[in-house]
Design an enzyme around this catalytic site. Sequence first.
Site, PDB file in Angstrom:
ATOM      1  N   LYS A  64       0.820  -1.224   0.000  1.00 48.87           N
ATOM      2  CA  LYS A  64       0.000   0.000   0.000  1.00 48.87           C
ATOM      3  C   LYS A  64       0.849   1.268   0.000  1.00 48.87           C
ATOM      4  CE  LYS A  64      -3.748  -2.282   2.283  1.00 48.87           C
ATOM      5  NZ  LYS A  64      -4.677  -2.354   3.400  1.00 48.87           N
ATOM      6  N   ASP A 100     -10.019   1.757   3.333  1.00 49.20           N
ATOM      7  CA  ASP A 100      -9.951   0.894   4.522  1.00 49.20           C
ATOM      8  C   ASP A 100     -10.569   1.539   5.771  1.00 49.20           C
ATOM      9  OD1 ASP A 100      -8.643  -1.274   3.386  1.00 49.20           O
ATOM     10  OD2 ASP A 100      -6.653  -0.438   3.764  1.00 49.20           O
ATOM     11  N   GLY A 120      -0.213  -2.555  16.021  1.00 45.28           N
ATOM     12  CA  GLY A 120       0.302  -2.446  14.652  1.00 45.28           C
ATOM     13  C   GLY A 120       0.425  -0.990  14.254  1.00 45.28           C
ATOM     14  N   GLY A 123      -0.051   0.450   7.303  1.00 44.88           N
ATOM     15  CA  GLY A 123      -1.040   1.219   6.547  1.00 44.88           C
ATOM     16  C   GLY A 123      -2.431   1.151   7.162  1.00 44.88           C
TER      17      GLY A 123
END
Length: 254
Positions: A64, A100, A120, A123
């Site tokens: 991404k 997303d 995390g 992206g």
Amino acid sequence: MKLFTIFGNPVSHSKSPRMYNKCFKFYNLNNYCYTRTLLENGEDIIKLFKKLKILGASVTVPHKEWAYRLADEVRGIAKEIKAVNCLILEDDKIVGYNTDAEGFMESISEWKYSSVLIIGAGGTAKAISMMIPDAHILNRSKNRLKDFTHTTTYTWDNFTNKKYDLIINTTSAGLSDDNLPAPKELLESLLKNAKYVADVIYHETPFQKLAKKYNLPIKDGSDMLVYQGVLQFEKFVDFKIDKKEVATLMKSVL
Ligand code: NDP
């Protein structure tokens, strides 16, 4: 033939071809076809897009950021996230978008929470962090945390355990391995205080298995996949769609 694809590595697990081809069929777009493309080197994404004469593509792990860097133009929230999950040929330009974040928020819209931890810092974490800016970030390593200057960030080593209502796993741990997204003891201390758990991976991961022991409501990534897909589908076909209807169709093939 009008060709669409998903670029990723790995990509063989992707359910996207089933979702999009089902919807193309529903709208009688019989010359539209969506495939999977294993892309090893993210730097080649635009070269390959052109070579395969593709009209639109989904972009998944780990490309991404390459798609963001190499698209001719980037529009909307993708500019702030600095990650592109959708490439569209518009006139002569390959334009990058990110669906997303909206897709994820739609998937947890019925939950009420006041504190959030995102595990995390890639992206997907950036995308979700745009929508929940006060969420704290916990990542395995330090490097990517520099993109989250607006909030509190931790690595596994300096994490001071707090109580969070909602824990979101955005890492790829468990995607094609048996890894947890953080050390087990750390996760257990979080889960025992949490109200909800979300994971962006759409099959059961070791993290989801662990969370189940705490009897918490758990969302895997299927709904996010569907809702981000509905938004991409509208860009692929370039006409107004019935979003609810397309979501139902996509869910029917998962
Ligand atoms: P990126 O490659 O941008 O980031 C990956 C992140 O995962 C990094 O923070 C990395 O940490 C961390 N990570 C990778 N392996 C491990 C591990 N073994 N243990 C702990 N942390 C790890 O990925 P994306 O953000 O693009 O995607 C992440 C996941 O989201 C993928 O599984 C993807 O399939 C899923 N996804 C699902 C969607 C859906 O619709 N359901 C939509 C978008 C993504 P580090 O910085 O230390 O390397």
